[in-house]
Design a protein around this motif. Structure first.
Motif, PDB file in Angstrom:
ATOM      1  N   HIS A   1      -3.007 -55.056   8.434  1.00  0.00           N
ATOM      2  CA  HIS A   1      -2.835 -55.740   7.152  1.00  0.00           C
ATOM      3  C   HIS A   1      -1.813 -56.851   7.364  1.00  0.00           C
ATOM      4  CE1 HIS A   1      -1.943 -55.466   2.558  1.00  0.00           C
ATOM      5  NE2 HIS A   1      -2.878 -56.357   2.832  1.00  0.00           N
ATOM      6  N   GLU A   2      -2.238 -58.094   7.203  1.00  0.00           N
ATOM      7  CA  GLU A   2      -1.435 -59.264   7.603  1.00  0.00           C
ATOM      8  C   GLU A   2      -1.146 -60.163   6.407  1.00  0.00           C
ATOM      9  OE1 GLU A   2      -2.659 -61.271  11.264  1.00  0.00           O
ATOM     10  OE2 GLU A   2      -2.753 -63.131  10.095  1.00  0.00           O
TER      11      GLU A   2
ATOM     12  N   TYR B   1       3.128 -54.654   5.112  1.00  0.00           N
ATOM     13  CA  TYR B   1       2.256 -55.315   6.081  1.00  0.00           C
ATOM     14  C   TYR B   1       2.545 -54.867   7.508  1.00  0.00           C
ATOM     15  CZ  TYR B   1       1.875 -58.071   1.890  1.00  0.00           C
ATOM     16  OH  TYR B   1       1.705 -58.431   0.579  1.00  0.00           O
TER      17      TYR B   1
ATOM     18  N   ARG C   1      -3.347 -62.623   1.932  1.00  0.00           N
ATOM     19  CA  ARG C   1      -3.349 -61.379   2.704  1.00  0.00           C
ATOM     20  C   ARG C   1      -4.730 -61.178   3.284  1.00  0.00           C
ATOM     21  NH1 ARG C   1       0.521 -62.077  -1.454  1.00  0.00           N
ATOM     22  NH2 ARG C   1       2.057 -60.387  -1.399  1.00  0.00           N
TER      23      ARG C   1
END
Length: 245
Positions: free
Chosen positions: A30-31, A52, A22
Motif C-alpha cells: 500500500h503506497e 502505508y 494511494r
C-alpha cells in the motif's frame, strides 16, 4: 529534474498528505504518492498514521533524510531525484525498523563516510544509489556491502558471496583499527620514568583538537589509501604534517 534551488520549497502539510494518491504497487504494498511536489523538509508524516508500506518522495528537494515519525509498517522509501547529502541511519532505523528497500538515486552523497549511516538499517535488502557522486569513489560498492550486512541487491545488481568476502577482507581490519582509535587517549602507553628531568615533560600524541581533525579527515577521505593512512595515524598517535586543524 530538480526544482529551481532558488524557488521556495512547498511544505509537506497534513492536507498534502490527506490529498495524495494511494495505490497498491507491483509488490502488493500500500503506497502513498508524494512525487514532484518541491517538498524540502520531511514533516507532518505522523498524520499518515502509519497506514502505508511504501512512501514515494521521488522528484522533490529533500536535503536531509530525517524527522520521520515512528512508522513500523514502512518497508519501502523512495527518494530518487532529491538533494540528500547524508543519511541519519540511526534515526531512520528507529523510525522504520522494517525497512527493506531504500531508493536514493540521483542525490548528493559524495564520500564513502556519507554512507556509514546506512549500516544501521539491519533489514535493508535492496539499496539504490546510482547517480550519487559517491558511486565514482574507489571501492564504493565493496564499502557499502561491508556496511550493509543484510543487503541482497545494490544498484540493481545482486550482491554476490564473493563480494561479501572481499568487502570483509578489504574493510574488516581497517574497521577494527578505527574502533581502537576511538578509544585512543593521548599519552597512553608511555612508560613512567624516575628521571627527575623528565617529570615535567609533556606526553607525546595528538591533542584532542588533532584527534577531532583526524576523524573529520577520515570521514571526508576520497580514496581507500587516504582512509588507511589517516587511520594508521590515529592508531599510532603520529599526526600527519599536512593535517589541517
Amino acid at each position: 529534474m530538480h526544482a529551481d534551488a532558488n524557488a521556495a520549497s512547498d511544505r509537506l502539510t497534513a492536507d498534502v498528505i490527506a490529498d495524495a494518491d494511494r495505490r497498491y504497487n507491483p509488490l502488493g504494498e500500500h503506497e502513498i504518492d508524494l512525487r514532484g511536489r518541491r517538498i524540502g523538509r520531511l514533516e507532518n508524516l505522523a498524520t499518515a498514521r502509519d497506514q502505508y508500506d511504501a512512501y514515494d518522495f521521488t522528484g522533490n528537494d529533500v536535503v536531509r533524510l530525517e524527522n520521520l515519525p515512528s512508522m513500523p509498517r514502512c518497508k519501502t522509501l523512495m527518494f530518487g531525484n532529491n538533494r540528500i547529502a547524508r543519511v541519519n541511519g540511526e534515526e531512520l532505523a528507529r523510525a522504520t525498523p522494517a525497512l527493506t528497500t531504500l531508493t536514493l538515486t540521483n542525490n548528493a552523497l559524495r564520500n564513502l563516510g556519507d554512507c556509514d549511516g546506512l549500516g544501521s538499517l539491519k533489514k535493508l535488502k535492496m539499496l539504490t544509489l546510482c547517480g550519487n557522486p559517491v558511486c565514482a569513489k574507489e571501492n564504493y560498492r565493496l564499502y557499502v556491502i561491508y556496511k550493509c550486512k543484510a543487503l541482497k541487491t545494490l544498484d540493481f545488481q545482486k550482491v554476490r558471496a564473493s563480494e561479501r568476502e572481499e568487502a570483509e577482507k578489504t574493510f574488516g581490519a581497517d574497521d577494527g583499527a578505527a574502533q581502537r582509535a576511538k578509544t585512543f587517549t593521548p599519552g597512553d602507553g608511555l612508560e613512567e620514568t624516575k628521571d627527575e628531568t623528565k617529570k615535567d615533560a609533556k606526553p607525546s600524541g595528538p591533542t584532542p583538537e588533532q584527534l577531532t581533525a583526524l576523524k573529520v579527515a577520515i570521514a571526508n577521505a576520497e580514496t581507500l589509501e587516504e582512509v588507511s593512512r589517516l587511520e594508521n595515524a590515529l592508531k599510532s598517535g603520529v599526526v600527519p604534517s599536512d593535517l589541517r586543524i
